[in-house]
Design an enzyme around this catalytic site. Structure first.
Site, PDB file in Angstrom:
ATOM      1  CE  LYS A  16      10.238  -1.666   5.122  1.00 18.03           C
ATOM      2  NZ  LYS A  16       9.778  -3.022   4.940  1.00 18.03           N
TER       3      LYS A  16
ATOM      4  CG  ASP B  66       5.019  -6.647   4.669  1.00 15.56           C
ATOM      5  OD1 ASP B  66       5.606  -6.111   4.122  1.00 15.56           O
ATOM      6  OD2 ASP B  66       3.849  -6.962   4.296  1.00 15.56           O
TER       7      ASP B  66
ATOM      8  N   GLY C  82       8.916   6.899   1.757  1.00 18.01           N
ATOM      9  CA  GLY C  82       7.599   6.334   1.232  1.00 18.01           C
ATOM     10  C   GLY C  82       6.465   7.488   1.653  1.00 18.01           C
ATOM     11  CE1 TYR C  83       1.309   5.986  -0.059  1.00 14.04           C
ATOM     12  CE2 TYR C  83       2.833   4.361   0.940  1.00 14.04           C
ATOM     13  CZ  TYR C  83       1.675   4.624  -0.193  1.00 14.04           C
ATOM     14  OH  TYR C  83       1.517   3.862  -1.203  1.00 14.04           O
TER      15      TYR C  83
ATOM     16  CG  HIS D 201       5.002   2.193  11.457  1.00 11.21           C
ATOM     17  ND1 HIS D 201       5.773   3.610  11.328  1.00 11.21           N
ATOM     18  CD2 HIS D 201       5.469   1.574  10.363  1.00 11.21           C
ATOM     19  CE1 HIS D 201       6.289   3.631  10.209  1.00 11.21           C
ATOM     20  NE2 HIS D 201       6.089   2.434   9.491  1.00 11.21           N
TER      21      HIS D 201
HETATM   22  P1  IMP Z   1       7.320  -3.145   2.517  1.00 14.74           P
HETATM   23  O1  IMP Z   1       8.907  -2.881   2.172  1.00 14.74           O
HETATM   24  O2  IMP Z   1       6.772  -4.228   1.839  1.00 14.74           O
HETATM   25  O3  IMP Z   1       7.373  -3.478   4.037  1.00 14.74           O
HETATM   26  O4  IMP Z   1       6.597  -2.012   2.137  1.00 14.74           O
HETATM   27  C1  IMP Z   1       6.455  -0.988   2.865  1.00 14.74           C
HETATM   28  C2  IMP Z   1       5.720   0.202   2.118  1.00 14.74           C
HETATM   29  O5  IMP Z   1       4.894   0.778   3.121  1.00 14.74           O
HETATM   30  C3  IMP Z   1       7.029   1.417   1.786  1.00 14.74           C
HETATM   31  O6  IMP Z   1       7.326   0.939   0.435  1.00 14.74           O
HETATM   32  C4  IMP Z   1       6.335   2.434   1.874  1.00 14.74           C
HETATM   33  O7  IMP Z   1       5.455   2.911   1.069  1.00 14.74           O
HETATM   34  C5  IMP Z   1       5.346   2.283   3.090  1.00 14.74           C
HETATM   35  N1  IMP Z   1       6.074   2.426   4.513  1.00 14.74           N
HETATM   36  C6  IMP Z   1       6.343   1.675   5.238  1.00 14.74           C
HETATM   37  N2  IMP Z   1       6.855   2.144   6.409  1.00 14.74           N
HETATM   38  C7  IMP Z   1       6.884   3.603   6.221  1.00 14.74           C
HETATM   39  C8  IMP Z   1       7.337   4.791   6.505  1.00 14.74           C
HETATM   40  O8  IMP Z   1       8.014   4.546   8.051  1.00 14.74           O
HETATM   41  N3  IMP Z   1       7.172   5.618   6.386  1.00 14.74           N
HETATM   42  C9  IMP Z   1       6.645   5.989   5.189  1.00 14.74           C
HETATM   43  N4  IMP Z   1       6.202   4.619   4.466  1.00 14.74           N
HETATM   44  C10 IMP Z   1       6.328   3.674   4.888  1.00 14.74           C
END
Ligand code: IMP
Length: 199
Positions: free
Chosen positions: A12, A70, A154-155, A183
């Site tokens: 990220k 987030d 991630g996904y 996004h």
């Molecule tokens: P955060 O770090 O709490 O924002 O968690 C975000 C989670 O959402 C990640 O661990 C991924 O599983 C999923 N996610 C968020 N952005 C992406 C992306 O760009 N690609 C794939 N999964 C994402």
């Protein structure tokens, strides 16, 4: 002005860097500044609340304007799940393979046209003088039937973006292609515009 990014997710962080740097916004990780921001517990019930929690804490601890994001996946058929629980859907935090396996299991037998989903990113920037800016981005798509591609995180391997006619997974795109439709890319570009208005 220099900004600190509150994230421990290296992928990220790379995306934030890649998009903000060319726009002239200087962003730094806590480690680059010789400090360590607290890993804030995401207790909010919305992406926006969690982004604010992280940005507020990072700003307080560093004394610098702090940007936090987030994000997650919302799946129509699952009533918006995994949502704010995207990172810990299968239990442990950030186990991408287990999260994808659980998602595919929960969508077993669900036809293509009912597999609509969206990635959502809420970004918050808190300034030491109390100003707070928000930006949001969404990327629509569908959940595929198996993992495809090695890019992203991630996904991404099971997310088929609408912008590519649901024919490719997000993990098959180059970093630049992903930034253009993702996004986070959309949210960051909106944020950059709003930051520009502050100076
Ligand atoms: P955060 O770090 O709490 O924002 O968690 C975000 C989670 O959402 C990640 O661990 C991924 O599983 C999923 N996610 C968020 N952005 C992406 C992306 O760009 N690609 C794939 N999964 C994402």
């Amino acid at each position: 002005m220099d900004y600190i990014i509150a994230t421990h997710n290296a992928k990220k962080r790379d995306e934030l860097y890649r998009i903000l740097s060319p726009l002239g916004i200087k962003v730094h990780l806590d480690s680059e500044l010789g400090i360590e921001l607290t890993d804030v517990e995401e207790t909010g019930t919305t992406f926006k609340e969690n982004a604010l929690l992280k940005a507020e804490s990072g700003c307080r601890e560093s004394g610098m304007p702090c940007i936090a994001d987030d994000s997650g996946l919302t799946v129509d058929y699952l009533g918006g799940e995994p949502g704010v629980y995207s990172a810990r859907y299968a239990g442990g935090h950030g186990n991408d393979e287990a999260n994808i396996a659980k998602l595919l299991k929960n969508l077993e037998g669900v036809p293509d046209e009912k597999r609509g989903a969206a990635f959502v990113s809420e970004i918050c920037c808190c300034y030491p003088d109390g100003r707070v800016i928000y930006a949001k981005g969404e990327c629509k798509g569908r959940i595929g039937f198996e993992s495809i591609g090695n890019g992203g995180f991630g996904y991404d391997p099971v997310f088929m973006p609408e912008d590519y006619g649901f024919t490719k997974s997000m993990a098959q795109l180059t970093a630049e292609e992903k930034d253009a439709i993702s996004h986070r890319g959309r949210a960051i570009r909106e944020l950059a515009g709003k930051i520009g208005e502050q100076i």
